[in-house]
Scaffold this active site. Structure first.
Site, short mmCIF file in Angstrom:
data_model
loop_
_atom_site.label_atom_id
_atom_site.label_comp_id
_atom_site.label_asym_id
_atom_site.label_seq_id
_atom_site.Cartn_x
_atom_site.Cartn_y
_atom_site.Cartn_z
N GLY B 201 0.81 -1.21 0.00
CA GLY B 201 0.00 0.00 0.00
C GLY B 201 0.84 1.25 0.00
O GLY B 201 1.97 1.27 -0.48
N LEU B 227 -3.71 -5.93 -4.54
CA LEU B 227 -2.72 -4.87 -4.45
C LEU B 227 -1.37 -5.37 -3.92
O LEU B 227 -1.29 -5.96 -2.85
CB LEU B 227 -3.24 -3.76 -3.50
CG LEU B 227 -2.32 -2.54 -3.37
CD1 LEU B 227 -2.20 -1.80 -4.69
CD2 LEU B 227 -2.82 -1.62 -2.26
N ASP B 228 -0.31 -5.12 -4.69
CA ASP B 228 1.06 -5.44 -4.28
C ASP B 228 1.24 -6.92 -3.96
O ASP B 228 2.11 -7.28 -3.15
CB ASP B 228 1.47 -4.58 -3.07
CG ASP B 228 1.49 -3.10 -3.40
OD1 ASP B 228 1.75 -2.76 -4.57
OD2 ASP B 228 1.24 -2.28 -2.50
N ALA B 229 0.44 -7.76 -4.59
CA ALA B 229 0.50 -9.19 -4.27
C ALA B 229 0.80 -10.06 -5.49
O ALA B 229 0.76 -11.28 -5.40
CB ALA B 229 -0.80 -9.63 -3.62
#
Lengths: 283, 283, 283, 283
Positions: B201, B227-229
């Site tokens: 995040g 998100l960001d995964a």
């Protein structure tokens, strides 16, 4: 019949690079009913040299036909070897510093490194109790009052008693003569406490301090006739700054040394290292 | 006849691991008169999945028979692709930070990274002059006063004009919707300024400072709905200490971010990256 | 008179940052005839907090006036302590993994880390022989068939017998309760096998593998009530790639873990670590 | 009256280490109504040399009395300087490689490094367009057809026009003569593409490849009469393996080079670097 056990073996091949090598070799493995678990290939295009490490699983009474097939398929001058995956035996030479030896003793004793330490030979007695505590023979082989030849003969006699696969210089602080080295070609591994080729010879931390470097490190390499100039297997580096005294460098560096040495040994013991001139290929 | 030029191409294969695959595939290359320059294989034994990247040199009018042979030899469900080695085209999305964009502009312009930057799309104007200076179109695509859908449609329209091979988020500070991402599966690469999965995040340096970590880093990854995964391509880390303010972390971290992003791109552009579930195989 | 010996001591001060602090404190040292060997100051401007570590040499019967002077000069709420440089005593808690314990045993026995290991407490017997070999008591304290309270009382009784300065969790694989932790505030140091805050809890290498990270590491931290969330003292990282199995990560990671733990201990034992909220200042 | 503005300045002191120095100096700051924002001290006990860097805030018309006080308090032979925190000016010398220059141009233009690039002098024209694009003068100063003396005079004339604080050799591939260096003592910073003292002179990547090292790196250092032997400011290292060609080393190494150079410059520009014999102290 269940009497023939599946075994895992490592095939290492070095030869002149020619077209179709991978096909030929993997097909020979396949025809001889060896299953390939892992296969690593490197071609050095500068020297047209082909390196292959293959993990095979199969029943190895097929070995003779396998070798015949390889002989027929590989170019002239090829070298290959089939290594079993049994625990290797090493002899460790030490002087007075504990860190590399201690790390190897613990790793060997507790299964962190798959190796038998047949014996430790020291030209000082400081580490003998540690070695005994692990149930490993410690052989004191002083250099005092002896010619270099005489001491090296003593060491060689001790080594030959155990027929080790490799000889590990774990901070053994004496230079070995060409005569000694000639007996164990490509079998002697040294850890040097600098990022070679910087700071060869004695007292590398003092040299590093005097030069004011901001990075120090350690180098595991095969020992050759030329001091600290043999093929490098593994290196690692750490940052230092102006506040590091020589002693601080040593404390930090000792951890790097032992890590580099044991990682290099892991690669050697799992038959991943090829010597290629003065370079190594680690597959 | 000399009219058919030797070309270099990259063959990538992913399939179920079965015995004899390497032999079959390399033999097919050989039979089709493609010479193998480099060959990298990885088998994921956990999933019985076989990955292969092979650099071939040859005359590629043989391509049809080559594909037929591969189709016949490979297990059901195999995927393969033959990539040429022409320069790839990318679109870069940015916000206000210069470091990643600047590095890619220079590398592309001076041959340090073999890629064409078709255009740069920014939701701020700060970097437009820099981009123009390299002769690259800068497309200002504000998010202000627009619905998310409307802005993303604007971006997509710009992207589609250029038909890029990849879309690079070089510190583009807005989250893209699943609808947008669905248009470009496995084609969007992001650089995140933390060692994922830590500090996902926004404001990861502030998060890192608050947590008091002693190591920070950056992560290049494929963008997915979460998100960001997405699958991680490349990461790198540096040491920090208590004396680092958030600004100090940013200054040090920016160099890590741009290095990680350009190294990840290098791997992608040379067809070395395989996505395997949420992991990557980089051969 | 020669009967009063020069001693080296470490003064640590934490207080609200106000103008002239360094002058006042160093002048007090000087007036009390303590020579300053090394002086490290850090001011956290976010919290207006002043940290100072000073190595003093002098005759410490001046101590009372020294403390009176400090009391008069420092702002309200200041904390200071004068530590001698005698060897500290630690108790180590272990389960079954050897690498961190082994490293500390060797370093303590051979003077690579200036610490006495009073005893090792294990909830498994695997490492007892190793510990005995170093002449250190091994206390077997099983968790089987016991309530958590009962086992922790057993451990606390053993610890209290030795009055150690610090308690080191060297891969002790059980979570300690707040009741236990409350007995030893800021005295328990843990090594966790991930780069916290990533991969808290159990099996971090398996978590790292599943997430497909390209960097792994280890974290030494103070233990607090919140699992794996205490102030971080030291971290280090290494690169891994797709070819690393969980076991490969473990082998590589074990070396990182032991290095990080022993370096964190070195900093603590030399009185360099300040806890500041959930961060540490390491001077 | 509000007409005197608070300023931030950096006091650097090098002197013989004597008792009470910190007290005296900080008290002088305090008496002259300078507030200390940050204070870093290092004592080199080997040479009894004291280094101090202090960030002061205050009204600097007190400067004369401040200097008088310092003169009275410091031992004979002390050196001190009070630096303002205005942007420094540098001249960059280049040949044909873009990576270090490009990084500095972007960082300077976008506020990532607080420095003005007065001009770039190149002995090749390859980078001129890039430089112009940033609004920076590019001065072409060929070495062809000129004696070394003549070319260096040309360069010196260009430099002197701008009176820069530092001269940065950003992959300037010609050796400068002692006569040239003598004009700019301790002002010329070079980036060398190896971990000095390894691989001095030309073609260090080729040397590194030939030696088979597993770690490469870069070194920022002050330039002295002895080639690649001046005081080291910053170094960084990365791992390589047998699969790296010389070109691969270059690609990876270029990122290290530019990072090391810009970090070294950051330290110099913020007045953190002391030259001490052939070492540097970076506070």
């Amino acid at each position: 019949m269940q009497d023939i056990i599946q075994q895992r073996k490592i095939l290492k091949i070095v030869c002149h690079d020619t077209a179709g090598l991978i096909t030929k070799i993997t097909d020979i493995c396949y025809q001889n009913k060896f299953n390939i678990l892992q296969n690593n290939v490197f071609v050095d295009h500068n020297t047209a040299c082909f390196f292959m490490r293959t993990e095979l699983v199969g029943r190895f009474y097929y070995k003779d036909s396998f070798f015949q097939d390889l002989n027929a398929a590989l170019p002239d001058g090829s070298q290959y070897a089939l290594h079993d995956t049994e625990r290797r035996k090493i002899i460790i030479l030490v002087s007075q510093e504990v860190h590399c030896l201690g790390d190897l003793l613990i790793k060997s004793a507790y299964g962190e490194l798959d190796v038998d330490i047949s014996a430790v030979i020291g030209n000082h007695k400081r580490l003998s109790q540690l070695v005994y505590g692990f149930g490993v023979p410690f052989i004191f082989s002083t250099h005092e009052g002896l010619t270099r030849l005489a001491q090296e003969n003593n060491i060689a006699n001790s080594i030959n008693l155990y027929q080790p696969d490799y000889i590990v210089l774990a901070k053994y602080m004496r230079v070995l003569t060409p005569d000694f080295l000639r007996r164990y070609p490509n079998k002697i591994i040294n850890i040097h406490h600098s990022l070679l080729p910087a700071f060869t010879g004695s007292r590398p931390y003092q040299q590093a301090y005097a030069r004011g470097v901001k990075i120090i490190g350690a180098t595991a390499h095969y020992v050759t006739n030329q001091l600290d100039a043999g093929p490098i297997i593994m290196q690692d580096a750490i940052s230092v700054d102006h506040s590091y005294s020589v002693e601080d460098m040593m404390r930090a560096g000792h951890d790097v040394e032992k890590n580099v040495l044991s990682r290099a040994l892991y690669k050697i013991l799992t038959h991943r290292v090829f010597i290629h001139g003065n370079r190594t290929i680690v597959l």
